[in-house]
Design an enzyme around this catalytic site. Structure first.
Site, PDB file in Angstrom:
ATOM      1  N   ASN A  44       0.826  -1.208   0.000  1.00  0.00           N
ATOM      2  CA  ASN A  44       0.000   0.000   0.000  1.00  0.00           C
ATOM      3  C   ASN A  44       0.860   1.258   0.000  1.00  0.00           C
ATOM      4  O   ASN A  44       0.555   2.243  -0.687  1.00  0.00           O
ATOM      5  CB  ASN A  44      -0.896   0.026   1.239  1.00  0.00           C
ATOM      6  N   ASN A 170       3.841  -1.672  12.432  1.00  0.00           N
ATOM      7  CA  ASN A 170       2.534  -2.207  12.046  1.00  0.00           C
ATOM      8  C   ASN A 170       2.233  -3.516  12.786  1.00  0.00           C
ATOM      9  O   ASN A 170       2.078  -4.576  12.184  1.00  0.00           O
ATOM     10  CB  ASN A 170       2.472  -2.407  10.534  1.00  0.00           C
ATOM     11  N   ARG A 172       0.888  -6.704  14.488  1.00  0.00           N
ATOM     12  CA  ARG A 172      -0.238  -7.595  14.215  1.00  0.00           C
ATOM     13  C   ARG A 172      -0.276  -8.673  15.296  1.00  0.00           C
ATOM     14  O   ARG A 172       0.256  -9.769  15.116  1.00  0.00           O
ATOM     15  CB  ARG A 172      -0.119  -8.225  12.826  1.00  0.00           C
ATOM     16  N   GLY A 231      -5.167   8.640  14.098  1.00  0.00           N
ATOM     17  CA  GLY A 231      -6.396   8.638  13.310  1.00  0.00           C
ATOM     18  C   GLY A 231      -6.930  10.043  13.126  1.00  0.00           C
ATOM     19  O   GLY A 231      -6.209  10.967  12.731  1.00  0.00           O
ATOM     20  N   GLY A 234      -5.144  13.346  14.468  1.00  0.00           N
ATOM     21  CA  GLY A 234      -3.893  13.879  13.947  1.00  0.00           C
ATOM     22  C   GLY A 234      -2.680  13.047  14.292  1.00  0.00           C
ATOM     23  O   GLY A 234      -2.765  11.826  14.452  1.00  0.00           O
ATOM     24  N   ALA A 235      -1.538  13.708  14.425  1.00  0.00           N
ATOM     25  CA  ALA A 235      -0.271  13.004  14.632  1.00  0.00           C
ATOM     26  C   ALA A 235       0.653  13.821  15.520  1.00  0.00           C
ATOM     27  O   ALA A 235       0.581  15.058  15.565  1.00  0.00           O
ATOM     28  CB  ALA A 235       0.406  12.729  13.288  1.00  0.00           C
ATOM     29  N   GLY A 258      -5.727   1.090   5.063  1.00  0.00           N
ATOM     30  CA  GLY A 258      -4.612   1.692   4.341  1.00  0.00           C
ATOM     31  C   GLY A 258      -4.305   3.124   4.714  1.00  0.00           C
ATOM     32  O   GLY A 258      -3.396   3.736   4.122  1.00  0.00           O
ATOM     33  N   GLY A 260      -2.913   4.452   7.489  1.00  0.00           N
ATOM     34  CA  GLY A 260      -1.569   4.604   8.023  1.00  0.00           C
ATOM     35  C   GLY A 260      -0.495   4.457   6.971  1.00  0.00           C
ATOM     36  O   GLY A 260       0.515   5.175   6.977  1.00  0.00           O
ATOM     37  N   ASP A 261      -0.707   3.532   6.038  1.00  0.00           N
ATOM     38  CA  ASP A 261       0.247   3.328   4.951  1.00  0.00           C
ATOM     39  C   ASP A 261       0.296   4.560   4.053  1.00  0.00           C
ATOM     40  O   ASP A 261       1.374   4.965   3.594  1.00  0.00           O
ATOM     41  CB  ASP A 261      -0.137   2.097   4.127  1.00  0.00           C
TER      42      ASP A 261
END
Length: 330
Positions: A44, A170, A172, A231, A234-235, A258, A260-261
């Site tokens: 992605n 990422n 998982r 999300g 913001g960041a 996708g 974040g990618d």
């Protein structure tokens, strides 16, 4: 602020994943219909980078199966260079079945045992040359799954002599215990110039630790630029301990697949355009970090406005006028 210039080449190393979504309109009491879309965090990111206009190479291991052909076609159609990838690998592709909640947030069930993505050999990685790359981005499952993960780490150690290294963990937890990520993360920070991760990743990697303290921990381990995304909130970006928060644009969210990618791609694209990729970020200012993260947040927002991991294309005409206008992909 650095003067914008033609984006440098970015190489992305990692997996492709078939994201299968339930199709209620075609499902019944005795049939579950799935719609499979090409995805996977690194793939992605490569697609988004290429659509933004950055020269992008993807290094992946494509299975000989029907999903492998789908991945190859999607990356190629987005303008990604696949030179150096492994084609027609004998192992199967990775499959993830996504379940979307009412807000569009996805949770996944993975089918990934012995998949093609994790079987990198030293010879395959050695043959994937990085002569023209300014940045090598990796992470996600490819960097944690064995036997390939440790070999990719070794490849990063060699590559960082010549390129900026970017890592997105990422996490998982359904596939790999967070404790395994915690054990490996100090090594990744020692290799990475840029560490981009999500709020969920933070909670799994450093439970109970606040974002700013986490940034300091990862700076101490070696990462110069740490970006944590939240999300719609913001960041937070931290450059050697100097911090800035960047808001997320308001958007009608279809789903967050996708996002974040796409943020990572927007960040790397803008850093490249500002001339900061290719070394250890020595000339990077907090002003340029703010600029890059703001652009990245817009890329992520556009991705959230459409179904699936379908990042926007840049308007080439607007680019010629000096403005990066993003167009959702139909």
């Amino acid at each position: 602020m650095a003067r914008p210039q033609a984006p440098s080449s970015v190489t992305v190393l990692g997996e492709c994943v078939a994201d299968a979504f339930t199709d209620p309109a075609r499902s019944s009491s005795d049939e579950l219909a799935l719609r499979a879309l090409p995805g996977g965090g690194p793939a992605n990111t490569a697609v988004a980078l290429a659509r933004l206009g950055t020269r992008t190479r993807f290094l992946g291991r494509f299975s000989h199966d029907v999903f492998g052909a789908l991945f190859h076609a999607r990356l190629s159609a987005s303008g990604v260079d696949l030179t150096g990838s492994v084609t027609a690998a004998p192992e199967p592709s990775t499959l993830a079945v996504a379940d979307l909640d009412e807000s569009g947030q996805a949770t996944y069930t993975f089918y990934a045992d012995s998949a093609a993505d994790w079987q990198w050999t030293d010879d395959e990685l050695a043959g994937a040359r990085l002569d023209d790359a300014a940045c090598l981005h990796t992470g996600s499952l490819a960097l944690i799954q064995q036997p390939g993960g440790s070999r990719i780490e070794d490849n990063l150690a060699r590559a960082r002599e010549h390129v900026t290294v970017s890592i997105d963990p990422n996490v998982r937890p359904l596939l790999v215990s967070p404790s395994v990520y915690r054990e490996r993360l100090p090594r990744w920070c020692a290799l990475a110039d840029i560490l981009r991760l999500s709020e969920d990743d933070l909670a799994l990697l450093l439970p109970g630790v606040g974002p700013e303290e986490a940034c300091d921990t990862w700076h101490a381990a070696g990462a110069r630029l740490v970006v944590i995304t939240f999300g719609g909130r913001g960041a937070l970006a931290s450059l050697d301990g100097l911090r800035v928060t960047v808001p997320a644009p308001a958007v009608d969210v279809v789903d967050t697949v996708g996002a974040g990618d796409s943020f990572t791609a927007g960040l790397l694209h803008r850093l490249a355009a500002l001339g900061h990729l290719g070394g250890r970020l020595d000339a990077l200012s907090l002003e340029d970090v703010t600029d890059s993260c703001s652009f990245a947040a817009h890329v992520a927002a556009v991705t959230c406005s459409v179904h699936g991991a379908n990042p926007p294309w840049v308007d080439e005409a607007a680019m010629e006028a000096g403005v990066e206008q993003l167009l959702p992909h139909a």
